[in-house]
Design an enzyme around this catalytic site. Structure first.
Site, PDB file in Angstrom:
ATOM      1  CE  LYS A 194     -13.014   7.861  -1.570  1.00 47.03           C
ATOM      2  NZ  LYS A 194     -11.656   8.049  -2.046  1.00 47.03           N
ATOM      3  CE1 TYR A 216      -9.088   0.429  -6.530  1.00 48.70           C
ATOM      4  CE2 TYR A 216      -9.893   2.185  -5.103  1.00 48.70           C
ATOM      5  CZ  TYR A 216      -8.871   1.373  -5.540  1.00 48.70           C
ATOM      6  OH  TYR A 216      -7.617   1.503  -4.983  1.00 48.70           O
ATOM      7  CG  ASP A 259     -17.049   0.375  -1.057  1.00 49.82           C
ATOM      8  OD1 ASP A 259     -17.045   1.381  -0.322  1.00 49.82           O
ATOM      9  OD2 ASP A 259     -16.063  -0.013  -1.692  1.00 49.82           O
TER      10      ASP A 259
END
Ligand code: HOZ
Length: 428
Positions: free
Chosen positions: A267, A144, A239
């Site tokens: 994050k 994702y 990622d």
């Protein structure tokens, strides 16, 4: 468990917001529960509006590696806020954060700050396409990369949780440029490269998949991706929105010793405020406007509050014993949980890398999306409900990670294991 106030709030929220939420997984749909409304969070704990207390292992989906409301981070935010919350102009702190990221992450010579991981990945592939003058990207089923159109094809996280891994609204033209390979299957990548010679701009991968549950790369997988990218002149994008500063200060690329051309972050680098970033080799990054022709911009990019929270978080993470401490806590917790499952004769498959882990309700090995999605999600739902009822907050999906933070104490871990043992026995 009393959740009356949360119930009332959720009902009201459904009137004004689709599904009552601002991000689909928060609706707790897949675990068949009412989502708690959080009133406050400190250290390893969160409290909901009904006064229920939880030991938190969702960690806001990863960012809260220091625990909630860390005093030094709060102080940094407060002191930044006193000087204004947004300038739409440059500030010194953004240079300090950029410098720190460039020093710590092996593959980053230059970085551009954005506001979310989604923005980072969307921008990184635009840059990769411009640099290689090619259109197609290879992603991996179950990975994702945020909700950008190009990535919502066999996407993990909430998309898989809710059974919509490929979203309507994404045009055929876009899906045609996204090729899906199997995680941990280098042959599937080779096949695509062979099928579309000189058309691949980049492969984007989560170096540890964290959105189909946790799935580590098999030995050699990341290195082979690096080799394929070099052999066929496309870019390798890691990622690291989840793994950046989670596995090590230099992220998964330091941990596995494989350096990508571009890296996306989010994050943890925002210390709990909305931040993303993408960075990489200087010659690629200098294609970005205003130096080069690739356009990408943002009114709130480099926001002084978010940058201050991120900078303080990274400074604290640079201390020597942080990652060994996290590892020790994670080993203790995950080993204990595995023992609980075993004693209760519940077949699960455990995957963990450093302070992120997950138990699949699946007796078979999970090394890719196909096997991850064979897990018993109904059973996970029951397990999740019981854990919440007893005061342990896990991400509300089989396809997400459990995160440890520095704030988790030995008492927290022991209490969690006691509850977990009880829940496992109750699940049979
Ligand atoms: N980025 C998170 C996935 N690991 C999910 C957050 C969300 O979808 O709200």
């Amino acid at each position: 468990m009393n959740n009356q106030k949360s119930q009332q709030l959720f009902e009201k929220a459904n009137t004004y917001m689709p599904g009552g939420v601002n991000s689909p997984v928060r609706a707790f749909k897949s675990v068949g529960n009412i989502p708690p409304y959080i009133a406050r969070a400190i250290g390893s704990r969160v409290w909901d509006v009904d006064g229920n207390e939880y030991i938190d292992y969702m960690a806001s989906w990863g960012p809260m590696i220091l625990g909630h409301a860390h005093p030094a981070v709060i102080e940094a935010i407060q002191s930044a806020a006193g000087n204004g919350t947004s300038y739409g102009a440059n500030c010194e702190a953004e240079i300090q954060l950029a410098e720190k990221i460039c020093q710590l992450v092996p593959g980053i010579d230059m970085v551009r700050m954005v506001n979310s991981g989604t923005e980072a990945t969307m921008s990184a592939i635009r840059l990769a396409r411009a640099y290689t003058k090619r259109d197609k990207i290879i992603k991996f089923a179950g990975c994702y990369h945020g909700h950008g159109d190009s990535f919502l094809i066999q996407a993990g996280s909430g998309a898989t949780t809710l059974g919509i891994p490929s979203s309507p609204g994404v045009t055929g033209a876009i899906t045609g440029d996204t090729l899906n390979a199997e995680y941990n299957n280098i042959e599937s990548v080779r096949n695509l490269v062979g099928q579309f010679p000189e058309q691949i701009a980049a492969t984007i991968v989560e170096p540890v998949a964290g959105n189909m549950g946790v799935v580590p790369p098999e030995p050699g997988f990341l290195g082979s991706l690096r080799q394929l990218a070099d052999d066929h002149n496309f870019l390798l994008i890691f990622d690291e929105v989840i793994t950046g500063f989670r596995l090590a200060a230099g992220g998964a690329q330091e941990y596995y010793n494989v350096t990508p051309d571009l890296t996306t972050l989010g994050k943890i680098i925002g210390g709990g405020l909305p931040v993303g970033a993408y960075g990489g080799k200087k010659n690629i990054m200098e294609m970005l406007a205003p130096v080069g022709p690739v356009y990408q911009a943002g009114t709130l990019s480099g926001n002084p509050l978010a940058i201050s929270a991120g900078l303080k978080t990274l400074e604290l993470l640079e201390q020597e014993d942080v990652y060994p401490q996290l590892r020790e806590k994670a080993n203790y917790l995950f080993t204990g949980m595995a023992d609980n499952f075993k004693q209760a004769e519940i077949p699960v498959f455990a995957n963990a890398v450093e302070s992120m882990g997950c138990f699949f309700f699946n007796p078979g090995m999970v090394s890719d999306y196909e096997n991850a999605t064979k897990s018993d999600t109904k059973m996970f739902g029951r397990y999740h409900q019981l854990m919440m009822q007893h005061g342990v907050y896990l991400a509300p999906s089989q396809f997400e990670a459990t995160f440890l933070s520095l704030a988790h104490t030995k008492e927290d871990l022991d209490k969690t294991l006691e509850i977990h043992g009880k829940v496992c026995r109750g699940l049979k």
